[in-house]
Design an enzyme around this catalytic site. Structure first.
Site, PDB file in Angstrom:
ATOM      1  N   ASP A  74       8.484  -8.587   4.060  1.00  0.00           N
ATOM      2  CA  ASP A  74       7.806  -8.340   5.206  1.00  0.00           C
ATOM      3  C   ASP A  74       6.747  -8.173   4.183  1.00  0.00           C
ATOM      4  OD1 ASP A  74       8.187  -9.133   7.912  1.00  0.00           O
ATOM      5  OD2 ASP A  74       9.834  -7.384   7.564  1.00  0.00           O
ATOM      6  N   ASP A  76       3.677  -5.888   5.578  1.00  0.00           N
ATOM      7  CA  ASP A  76       2.705  -4.396   6.598  1.00  0.00           C
ATOM      8  C   ASP A  76       1.146  -4.193   6.271  1.00  0.00           C
ATOM      9  OD1 ASP A  76       4.740  -5.246   8.061  1.00  0.00           O
ATOM     10  OD2 ASP A  76       6.127  -3.461   7.995  1.00  0.00           O
ATOM     11  N   ASP A 157       8.486   7.940   5.418  1.00  0.00           N
ATOM     12  CA  ASP A 157       9.971   8.822   5.680  1.00  0.00           C
ATOM     13  C   ASP A 157       9.704   9.603   4.591  1.00  0.00           C
ATOM     14  OD1 ASP A 157       9.844   6.045   4.842  1.00  0.00           O
ATOM     15  OD2 ASP A 157      11.635   5.909   5.711  1.00  0.00           O
TER      16      ASP A 157
END
Length: 462
Positions: A74, A76, A157
């Site tokens: 993906d 993003d 993260d």
């Protein structure tokens, strides 16, 4: 009053703060990522947001994977535009999410996720109204706090996921030495590890999954609290824990992830699915071989159905119940169906397995006894079953693990590769059934050999 409260929860701006990281701008000649490597839809959406007067970047795993020479799943986008401002730019878009609002922008058949830069979370607002953003264990409940790009990098993260790629300038913006960590093959959490794991305990699993998938070494300070904080996983909603475990098992590195999770003590009631995998001595070889084969299929871009995977993980529990029921006097097939119902009922509560996978799981299991019936038209009828390929692969795994005699698997391999005449000879060499049944069977037309062969090839783990 209600309107004021909602505004605070969903659109509160982060307070200004001093510089929290040092920005490094990495030029294209150093990182080597050209804009033509970005998916056309993501490139188009990023450009349109920038033309509307906002900043917009490709972020997270896509940048990381491109630097590692991998093809991103993906692309993003992160921007300083609010969800409402992004929504106003794109007609085919919608705002989603409660914990953190995002915008899904539709581009042809694709959907691209656009998020607003996040700011630091806090349980105290800037006046007398208090908003609870975390629970008693430190897990974030609301995350709709917008901030700067710098603050957004700090909220991610791991450092390898905190890189921003600008397609217009072909530059990477790095606030936390994520680029150097990628080059050093190191996985390092951002901020205080204990606090970050408490905010989202799923990061405990994500650290193990990313390290195995990307061949990274977890930094010592990042790895140290994992075992001690493992009980926090019990506070994660079962559906979210299930989704993360499914990502892990379908990562192409499931076997190494499972071994690592076990070594770090993330089982024994903490991860029910992991208990299922590890706590069945008779099935350990079966599950190990199955996960290894699953990893190979994923690396070869072959499909793997989650239903097939769950059928593997739960099979030896079904087998144990099935054998017990037969020992108590039940006939084989009714005992199998009873065992299936019992195990699925238990595991729906423990693992939160979506019921949409039940049909696939049950068909794979109930077809297993049929592979041992190798006379008359039964093998031909089995070949035409929509789930034949998945059930056949499942049976081969049982043979490879020693649960079934290898002769059965070899017979079916030969049968599949044989022409119609050879198949008839193989069937005639099998022990005969009762004459009455054989006479009735002769009245039925044989299946079209070409159709049978075509079905046996096309069917997969669907």
């Amino acid at each position: 009053m209600i309107r004021k409260f909602l505004r605070k929860v969903f659109s509160r701006k982060a307070p200004a703060s001093e510089s929290i990281a040092k920005l490094s701008v990495i030029p294209c000649k150093r990182h080597g990522i050209r804009r033509n490597l970005i998916a056309p839809c993501a490139l188009k959406i990023t450009t349109q947001i920038q033309q509307a007067g906002f900043s917009a970047y490709i972020v997270g795993g896509a940048v990381r994977d491109l630097l590692l020479g991998l093809t991103p799943k993906d692309f993003d986008i992160a921007t300083n535009a609010t969800p409402e401002e992004v929504r106003s730019i794109f007609r085919r878009s919608r705002i989603i999410g409660r914990r953190f609002r995002l915008v899904h922008v539709m581009c042809g058949a694709e959907t691209v996720e656009v998020s607003t830069f996040r700011g630091p979370s806090s349980n105290e607002d800037d006046d007398s109204t208090s908003i609870q953003l975390t629970d008693a264990h430190g897990r974030l409940l609301h995350d709709n706090v917008f901030g700067s790009q710098e603050e957004d990098a700090m909220r991610r993260d791991f450092t390898v996921n905190a890189l921003f790629y600008d397609p217009a300038k072909e530059e990477i913006l790095d606030y936390l030495n994520g680029y150097e960590d990628i080059k050093a093959k190191k996985l390092r959490i951002i901020g205080d590890p204990i606090q970050r794991y408490r905010e989202d305990p799923v990061r405990l699993l994500r650290a193990v999954r990313l390290a195995s998938k990307l061949d990274l070494q977890i930094a010592a300070e990042t790895a140290k609290p994992i075992g001690d904080l493992a009980p926090l996983l019990q506070n994660v909603p079962p559906s979210r824990l299930f989704d993360e475990m499914l990502k892990l098992l379908l990562s192409g590195h499931a076997l190494s992830c499972v071994v690592d999770l076990r070594a770090r003590g993330l089982h024994h009631g903490l991860l029910p699915m992991l208990d299922v995998i590890l706590e069945q001595p008779l099935g350990e070889r079966f599950v190990t071989i199955a996960l290894k084969n699953t990893d190979e299929r994923i690396r070869e871009n072959k499909p793997v159905s989650p239903g097939f995977l769950f059928a593997i993980l739960l099979w030896h529990e079904v087998l144990s119940n099935w054998n017990s029921l037969q020992a108590s006097g039940e006939k084989p097939l009714p005992a199998l169906f009873t065992a299936i119902d019992q195990i699925l009922s238990i595991q729906h509560k423990k693992l939160a397995i979506p019921r949409r996978f039940d049909a696939i799981i049950q068909e794979i299991w109930t077809m297993q006894p049929r592979f041992e019936a190798r006379a008359g038209q039964k093998p031909f009828r089995l070949l035409t079953h929509p789930r034949f390929r998945a059930a056949y692969d499942f049976m081969l795994l049982r043979c490879e693990s020693g649960e079934l005699n290898m002769e059965l698997g070899e017979w079916w391999k030969t049968f599949l590769s044989a022409d119609h005449n050879q198949r008839e000879k193989m069937l005639s060499s099998q022990p005969s059934e009762k004459k009455g049944k054989r006479r009735r069977r002769r009245k039925k037309a044989s299946p079209n050999p070409a159709l049978v062969a075509e079905n046996s090839i096309k069917n997969d783990h669907g």
